[in-house]
Enzyme design. Structure first.
Site, PDB file in Angstrom:
ATOM      1  CE1 TYR A 154       6.561  -2.005  -1.971  1.00  0.00           C
ATOM      2  CE2 TYR A 154       6.258  -1.906   0.407  1.00  0.00           C
ATOM      3  CZ  TYR A 154       6.764  -1.365  -0.763  1.00  0.00           C
ATOM      4  OH  TYR A 154       7.463  -0.181  -0.722  1.00  0.00           O
ATOM      5  CG  ASP A 249       8.912  -9.110   4.177  1.00  0.00           C
ATOM      6  OD1 ASP A 249       8.980  -8.612   5.324  1.00  0.00           O
ATOM      7  OD2 ASP A 249       8.825  -8.420   3.141  1.00  0.00           O
ATOM      8  CE  LYS A 279       5.013  -1.563   7.107  1.00  0.00           C
ATOM      9  NZ  LYS A 279       5.186  -2.448   5.977  1.00  0.00           N
TER      10      LYS A 279
HETATM   11  C1  LIG Z   1       6.184  -2.291   4.829  1.00  0.00           C
HETATM   12  C2  LIG Z   1       6.781  -3.544   4.299  1.00  0.00           C
HETATM   13  C3  LIG Z   1       8.092  -3.574   3.773  1.00  0.00           C
HETATM   14  C4  LIG Z   1       8.902  -2.320   3.559  1.00  0.00           C
HETATM   15  O1  LIG Z   1       9.221  -1.690   4.750  1.00  0.00           O
HETATM   16  P1  LIG Z   1       9.667  -0.123   4.691  1.00  0.00           P
HETATM   17  O2  LIG Z   1      10.062   0.161   6.104  1.00  0.00           O
HETATM   18  O3  LIG Z   1       8.480   0.631   4.219  1.00  0.00           O
HETATM   19  O4  LIG Z   1      10.817  -0.034   3.761  1.00  0.00           O
HETATM   20  C5  LIG Z   1       8.626  -4.795   3.418  1.00  0.00           C
HETATM   21  N1  LIG Z   1       7.916  -5.928   3.539  1.00  0.00           N
HETATM   22  C6  LIG Z   1       6.660  -5.941   4.026  1.00  0.00           C
HETATM   23  C7  LIG Z   1       5.936  -7.236   4.169  1.00  0.00           C
HETATM   24  C8  LIG Z   1       6.051  -4.749   4.405  1.00  0.00           C
HETATM   25  O5  LIG Z   1       4.789  -4.761   4.844  1.00  0.00           O
END
Ligand SMILES: *Cc1c(COP(=O)(O)O)cnc(C)c1O
Length: 440
Positions: A154, A249, A279
């Site tokens: 994701y 990511d 995060k």
């Molecule tokens: C949470 C997450 C996102 C998206 O971040 P948001 O701040 O919710 O838009 C993208 N990549 C990874 C790996 C994530 O865990």
């Protein structure tokens, strides 16, 4: 699926149930992010009123040990006094300027200092923006259209990345999102995770068209599935051979798996071209970033032709929270996370084994999750072959015992440095009963 209108849970949480009814009248599903709605576990989502250290308190006055941590950001626990002081201080001096400000420089310097492959970094407000901007930049740099991603990973709700995505998409069993044009989805190639042969086959056939491979540094959005040994190295080798970029990511893993994130964790000798963060680096506020090679980042406006902007990017309050959080994340914090994580996951495994519940615990540094199935989980197909009913029973028993787990079998459990021995004890005490409930 458990009956979401079951009266027993609404009776236990009358104030939450009342707020949910009002919320549904004004907001789709009553929530502002789908997985909060408890759809896959049933019952009434708890509306939280406050958080402190390792705990959350709901609007009915019940306290929970929190193992969600706002899905990752709350690495120091809730309402950490130094973070709150920094936020007060910043807010009192103005909440948004729309100009550059010093905290942005300090936060960027902190990221560049921690993560060597990041030579330049730009701040944004969400992980979604970070990955969206990173793939635009990769396409701008290479002049190529295709993005390769892995099933179950994701990367936020970016159109072209919302194909075979994990997290809430997995929780709700959506194959893909409606509203993503087929032409856009066609620019995204989805491969099974940890499958080097599939990667090599795609590059052999279409390598000249691939702008980038984007991967979760260690997957956490289908449950925790770390890369097989050598897999990240293979991503680096194959992308480099074909002139494509590697985008790691680290929105979830960044500054959680170590001071430098997953990149700094294992003895991983791989430098991605671009990395994305979010995060933890926002300390509970909307702050995220993408960064990497100076020659690639040089293509961003105003220096280059790839446009990217944000009214609240580098917001002074968010950057104060993020900077303070990162500065407090020292070795003691990371060793506490490891300690809490291993104590809880070992106890969970022991309780489930005793109750005869098939399960598999997987880790990526202090991130971990419990799959309700036997055997190693290496990709999305493995992750989806779970007993989600058993998880739902386990989840509700934990909730009733005062432990707040992610309300989905496809999510990572997050601990914080504020999880003291008393909080850990409460989790351990809840586990045998929940394991028995999961056994049915
Ligand atoms: C949470 C997450 C996102 C998206 O971040 P948001 O701040 O919710 O838009 C993208 N990549 C990874 C790996 C994530 O865990």
């Amino acid at each position: 699926m458990t009956d979401p209108t079951a009266p027993s849970t609404a009776e236990r949480a009358p104030a939450s149930a009342a707020l949910l009814a009002r919320a549904r009248a004004v907001t789709p599903g009553g929530v502002n992010s789908p997985v909060r709605a408890f759809r896959s576990v049933g019952g009434t989502p708890r509306f939280m009123a406050s958080g402190r250290g390792p705990t959350l308190t709901d609007v009915d006055g019940r306290e929970y040990v929190d193992l969600v941590g706002s899905w990752g950001p709350m690495i120091l626990g809730h309402a950490h006094p130094e973070v709150i002081a920094a936020v007060h201080d910043a807010a009192a001096r103005g909440t948004s300027f729309g100009t550059p400000s010093e905290n942005e420089v300090l936060l960027a310097e902190e990221i560049v200092e921690r993560v060597a492959p990041v030579e330049r970094v730009r701040l944004v407000s969400s992980g979604t923006e970070a990955t969206m901007s990173a793939i635009r930049l990769a396409r701008g740099f290479t002049g190529r259209p295709l993005v390769v991603k892995f099933a179950g990973h994701y990367h936020g709700h970016v159109d072209s990345l919302l194909v075979a995505a994990g997290s809430g998409v997995a929780t709700l069993a959506l194959p893909d999102s409606a509203g993503v044009p087929a032409e856009m989805a066609a620019e995204t190639v989805v491969l099974p995770y940890n499958d080097v042969a599939a990667l090599e086959a795609v590059f052999a056939a279409r390598g000249e068209q691939v702008a980038c491979v984007i991967t979760e540094a260690a997957a956490g959005n289908m449950g925790v599935v770390p890369p097989d040994p050598g897999f990240t190295e293979a991503l680096r080798r194959v992308t480099a051979e074909h002139g494509a970029l590697l985008v790691s990511d680290e929105v979830m893993t960044g500054f959680r798996c170590s001071r430098a994130g997953w990149w700094g964790h294992e003895d991983l000798d791989v430098a991605p071209d671009l990395l994305t963060f979010g995060k933890v680096m926002g300390g509970g506020f909307p702050a995220a970033a993408f960064g990497g090679r100076a020659d690639v980042m040089a293509l961003l406006a105003p220096d280059g032709p790839v446009y990217q902007a944000g009214t609240l990017s580098g917001n002074p309050v968010a950057t104060a929270a993020g900077l303070t959080t990162l500065r407090l994340c020292d070795d003691a914090v990371y060793s506490r996370l490891d300690e809490v994580s291993s104590t809880i996951r070992e106890a969970a495994s022991e309780a489930l084994t005793k109750a005869g519940v098939p399960h598999r615990v997987q880790t990526a540094s202090s991130m971990f999750s419990v799959f309700f199935r036997d055997g190693t989980v290496r990709d999305y197909d493995d992750a989806r072959a779970q007993d989600t009913e058993a998880f739902a029973r386990f989840f509700h028993a934990m909730l009733d015992a005062g432990v707040y787990l992610p309300p989905s079998a496809y999510e990572c459990w997050f601990v914080s440095a504020a999880h003291d021995d008393a909080a850990v004890e409460r989790v351990l005490a809840a586990l045998p009963g929940a394991a028995a409930a999961a056994a049915g």
